[in-house]
Enzyme design. Structure first.
Site, mmCIF file in Angstrom:
data_model
loop_
_atom_site.group_PDB
_atom_site.id
_atom_site.type_symbol
_atom_site.label_atom_id
_atom_site.label_comp_id
_atom_site.label_asym_id
_atom_site.label_seq_id
_atom_site.Cartn_x
_atom_site.Cartn_y
_atom_site.Cartn_z
ATOM 1 N N SER A 22 64.930 -20.527 19.281
ATOM 2 C CA SER A 22 65.215 -19.381 19.322
ATOM 3 C C SER A 22 66.524 -19.030 20.112
ATOM 4 O O SER A 22 67.315 -19.709 20.817
ATOM 5 C CB SER A 22 64.237 -18.987 20.624
ATOM 6 O OG SER A 22 64.414 -17.777 22.091
ATOM 7 N N LYS A 47 63.767 -14.476 19.060
ATOM 8 C CA LYS A 47 64.798 -14.507 20.122
ATOM 9 C C LYS A 47 64.118 -13.892 21.392
ATOM 10 O O LYS A 47 62.451 -13.379 20.707
ATOM 11 C CB LYS A 47 65.444 -13.049 19.863
ATOM 12 C CG LYS A 47 66.471 -12.732 21.016
ATOM 13 C CD LYS A 47 67.201 -13.286 21.989
ATOM 14 C CE LYS A 47 68.223 -12.959 22.492
ATOM 15 N NZ LYS A 47 68.494 -14.129 23.887
ATOM 16 N N CYS A 130 64.826 -20.308 30.990
ATOM 17 C CA CYS A 130 66.202 -19.722 30.979
ATOM 18 C C CYS A 130 66.977 -19.297 32.015
ATOM 19 O O CYS A 130 66.168 -19.042 32.829
ATOM 20 C CB CYS A 130 66.271 -17.669 29.939
ATOM 21 S SG CYS A 130 67.414 -17.130 30.910
ATOM 22 N N GLY A 217 74.785 -26.555 23.003
ATOM 23 C CA GLY A 217 75.532 -27.371 22.859
ATOM 24 C C GLY A 217 75.909 -28.780 22.484
ATOM 25 O O GLY A 217 74.918 -29.414 23.595
HETATM 26 C C1 SIN Z 1 70.021 -15.348 27.023
HETATM 27 O O1 SIN Z 1 69.789 -13.893 26.407
HETATM 28 O O2 SIN Z 1 70.654 -15.164 27.781
HETATM 29 C C2 SIN Z 1 69.611 -17.086 26.917
HETATM 30 C C3 SIN Z 1 68.093 -17.016 26.746
HETATM 31 C C4 SIN Z 1 67.709 -17.877 27.261
HETATM 32 O O3 SIN Z 1 68.770 -19.033 27.697
HETATM 33 O O4 SIN Z 1 66.360 -18.168 26.935
#
Ligand code: SIN
Length: 307
Positions: A22, A47, A130, A217
């Site tokens: 995602s 996303k 997140c 990463g």
């Molecule tokens: C973000 O959109 O800031 C990252 C999404 C995530 O960490 O799940």
């Protein structure tokens, strides 16, 4: 003989164990379609969409640290109702499973989003991890009772596979994942990013506009492998490994730890061979299976636990 790379994942049949994580393709449906045409890609995760539209954070939102990426985009997305229309068009155009990532902040949002998006998805990944968004992600995903309630609400409105993406930023990932499974999750995706920050020593200020971000990463792969290993020891549902997978060795490491499939994210952003990265990873896994005398990828899952 060419080993069989097909995997069965919570009722979905994937032509390859390599999924797109995602976030990495943004919410561009054109890009999702292009990637889905790559024969080495087994499934795509969108996303994350949220209940309300979000603009995301101001720049800077991402930096390359060399050993990984630090990002805080702020979950920018048009909101689930708008994205539904785009997904409806996309769904008919792609031939591999499309997993829709949703980021509910409570049970009501989870049920509304799943109800609305059920017909345009092949499954859901709940982003309860997140690490830097208020009232979303980790703020709900670090509490096993909230995870249980949100998962149960989503479960009520779909019979499609339900993946829960967990965070490494909790005391016990196993406890969180167990709550999700007991409430009806079919699979666990591990892991999302590690809550982190960087400071610009010249400006003497945090680099990211949001101050805190998530590290992804290479640097986080050992954390991901450890968590997949722990989850495999205790859970009886499939695990999707994610976090710092750049090549076939990284993928095999996650699979040996217990992942039935893997997701590639950050590596796509810095791949010198572009989207060929999927083919390169698949080729490496195939050669590894042949060298080890294995006829299919399924025979590799969790093998590190028995040796
Ligand atoms: C973000 O959109 O800031 C990252 C999404 C995530 O960490 O799940």
């Amino acid at each position: 003989m060419h080993p069989d790379m097909k995997v069965e994942l919570a009722g979905l049949v994937l032509r390859s164990p390599i999924m797109v994580a995602s976030g990495v393709l943004g919410s561009s449906t054109g890009l999702i379609k292009r990637v889905s045409e790559n024969p080495s890609v087994g499934a795509v995760v969108t996303k994350t969409v949220t209940y309300n539209p979000r603009n995301g954070y101001e720049n800077p939102t991402a930096i390359d640290l060399g050993f990984g990426f630090l990002n805080a985009m702020g979950l920018p997305n048009p909101g689930y109702l708008d994205y539904k229309n785009e997904l409806a068009e996309l769904r008919d155009k792609i031939e591999i499973p499309l997993i829709v990532s949703i980021g509910p902040s409570n049970s009501e949002e989870a049920s509304e989003m799943v109800k609305a998006l059920n017909e345009v998805s092949d499954g859901f990944e709940l982003n309860l991890s997140c690490p830097h968004t208020e009232k979303l992600g980790l703020e709900v995903g670090s509490d096993p009772e909230k995870v249980r309630r949100i998962t149960a609400s989503a479960r009520k409105y779909t019979s499609k596979p339900l993946f829960i993406k967990v965070s490494p930023n909790v005391t016990s990932v196993v406890e969180i994942a167990r709550a999700a499974v007991e409430a009806g999750a079919d699979a666990i995706t591990a892991i999302n990013t590690l809550k982190s920050m960087a400071i610009d020593v010249n400006a003497m200020k945090p680099v990211l506009s949001n101050v805190y971000g998530g590290l992804s990463g290479r640097a986080i792969r050992p954390v991901g492998v450890r968590i997949v290993y722990e989850l495999y020891e205790t859970l009886r549902v499939p695990i999707v490994g994610c976090g710092g997978i750049y090549d076939w060795r990284d993928a095999v490491e996650f699979i040996l730890a217990g992942a039935s499939a893997i997701q590639v994210g950050s590596a796509i952003a810095c791949s010198r061979s572009g989207l060929n990265i999927f083919g390169e990873i698949e080729k490496g896994i195939v050669e590894y299976l042949v060298a080890k005398g294995l006829s299919n990828i399924r025979g590799l899952v969790g093998l590190a636990h028995t040796s």
